[in-house]
Design a protein around this motif. Structure first.
Motif, mmCIF file in Angstrom:
data_model
loop_
_atom_site.group_PDB
_atom_site.id
_atom_site.type_symbol
_atom_site.label_atom_id
_atom_site.label_comp_id
_atom_site.label_asym_id
_atom_site.label_seq_id
_atom_site.Cartn_x
_atom_site.Cartn_y
_atom_site.Cartn_z
ATOM 1 N N UNK A 117 0.827 -1.208 0.000
ATOM 2 C CA UNK A 117 0.000 0.000 0.000
ATOM 3 C C UNK A 117 0.862 1.260 0.000
ATOM 4 N N UNK A 118 1.962 1.244 0.771
ATOM 5 C CA UNK A 118 2.844 2.409 0.810
ATOM 6 C C UNK A 118 3.461 2.709 -0.542
ATOM 7 N N UNK A 119 3.895 1.666 -1.254
ATOM 8 C CA UNK A 119 4.468 1.872 -2.577
ATOM 9 C C UNK A 119 3.437 2.414 -3.557
ATOM 10 N N UNK A 123 3.557 5.960 -5.508
ATOM 11 C CA UNK A 123 3.476 6.028 -6.971
ATOM 12 C C UNK A 123 2.416 7.042 -7.408
ATOM 13 N N UNK A 124 1.289 7.068 -6.692
ATOM 14 C CA UNK A 124 0.234 8.027 -7.028
ATOM 15 C C UNK A 124 0.708 9.452 -6.782
ATOM 16 N N UNK A 200 -1.348 4.295 -18.883
ATOM 17 C CA UNK A 200 -1.482 3.219 -17.922
ATOM 18 C C UNK A 200 -1.772 3.661 -16.507
ATOM 19 N N UNK A 201 -2.006 4.960 -16.288
ATOM 20 C CA UNK A 201 -2.258 5.472 -14.939
ATOM 21 C C UNK A 201 -3.637 6.109 -14.824
ATOM 22 N N UNK A 202 -4.562 5.691 -15.671
ATOM 23 C CA UNK A 202 -5.885 6.315 -15.647
ATOM 24 C C UNK A 202 -6.585 6.109 -14.310
ATOM 25 N N UNK A 207 -8.462 8.496 -9.181
ATOM 26 C CA UNK A 207 -8.574 8.573 -7.729
ATOM 27 C C UNK A 207 -8.239 9.957 -7.203
ATOM 28 N N UNK A 208 -7.187 10.579 -7.763
ATOM 29 C CA UNK A 208 -6.834 11.942 -7.365
ATOM 30 C C UNK A 208 -7.925 12.929 -7.761
#
Length: 259
Positions: A117-119, A123-124, A200-202, A207-208
């Motif tokens: 979860x921390x990683x 990344x986010x 690849x980060x949609x 979420x943000x």
């Protein structure tokens, strides 16, 4: 007389803090429950239709809001327990259906098992760190949602205090304005965000985006209520909160550009 003013100020401050705590707990629970879906949805769409798909989802979300406000008001006018019972039934049926469909249509995809979860959180954060364009968008989006949420507060007070609508009638009027007005308008920012998303980060960026919505949705009614209290129950001052929020979004969007 000397004691009346300090007691009144103390009571006002205590009511504001109580409202802030209740709203913070509610919206924290709401967005914690809602975000996994919001993050999953874009990654299930093909890239060429992801923006349009999100707009379509926003329209259906507005339709759901319309039905919820209208039906919730009608049920509440019959019994205070009925809206909660209906919500429990709908949530239970939705989760069951979603689970069954997900099991049957599970996509074969590589799962990242080496990330905790921390990683994932780091990344986010790294996606936005240093990206002034996306930072500007998230701030502006929060301000837009703040204005819309404050406006809903005004509509509630206007329908009940000025027009004298019943609970069911005011729910219908509010639902009509919020599903077809604000809902359609707020379906546009996500399409603006789509070109900024890294490949690849949609899901992560969505979420943000929802987090910025949550901040605005939480602060809008709170600041609108503060304005009404400070103005001596004159609820037209909610428009000041809406106006200031929109005006602040203009300089916030200054770094927004496309390469």
């Amino acid at each position: 007389m000397a004691l009346w003013l300090p007691l009144a100020v103390l009571g006002f401050v205590r009511s504001i803090w109580l409202a802030a705590i209740v709203m913070a707990v509610f919206f924290a629970a709401y967005f914690v429950a809602y975000e996994p879906y919001r993050a999953l949805y874009p990654d299930l769409m093909d890239d060429e239709i992801a923006g349009r798909a999100q707009s379509s989802q926003a329209i259906f979300r507005g339709l759901g809001t319309f039905l919820a406000l209208l039906g919730g008001g009608l049920l509440f006018s019959i019994s205070a327990a009925l809206p909660f019972l209906a919500a429990a039934i709908i949530v239970g049926a939705s989760l069951t259906s979603f689970t069954l469909v997900g099991i049957r249509r599970r996509r074969r995809a590589e799962v990242r098992r080496d990330e905790n979860v921390g990683d994932a959180a780091k990344r986010v954060i790294d996606i936005v760190r240093g990206d002034k364009t996306m930072q500007a968008f998230l701030v502006a989006n929060a301000l837009w949602e703040l204005a819309l949420a404050a406006l809903k507060t005004f509509v509630v007070l206007w329908a009940t205090k000025t027009l004298g609508f019943s609970l069911a009638g005011s729910s219908g009027a509010i639902a009509a304005g919020a599903a077809f007005g604000g809902g359609a308008t707020m379906s546009l920012p996500y399409a603006l965000l789509m070109p900024m998303m890294p490949h690849g980060q949609h899901g992560s960026v969505t979420g943000l985006y929802s987090l910025s919505r949550g901040v605005g949705t939480s602060l809008g009614p709170l600041l609108g209520g503060v304005a009404v209290q400070l103005a001596g129950q004159d609820y037209k001052w909610v428009w000041l909160v809406c106006a200031v929020s929109i005006l602040l979004s203009i300089p916030a969007m200054h770094p927004l550009h496309y390469e």
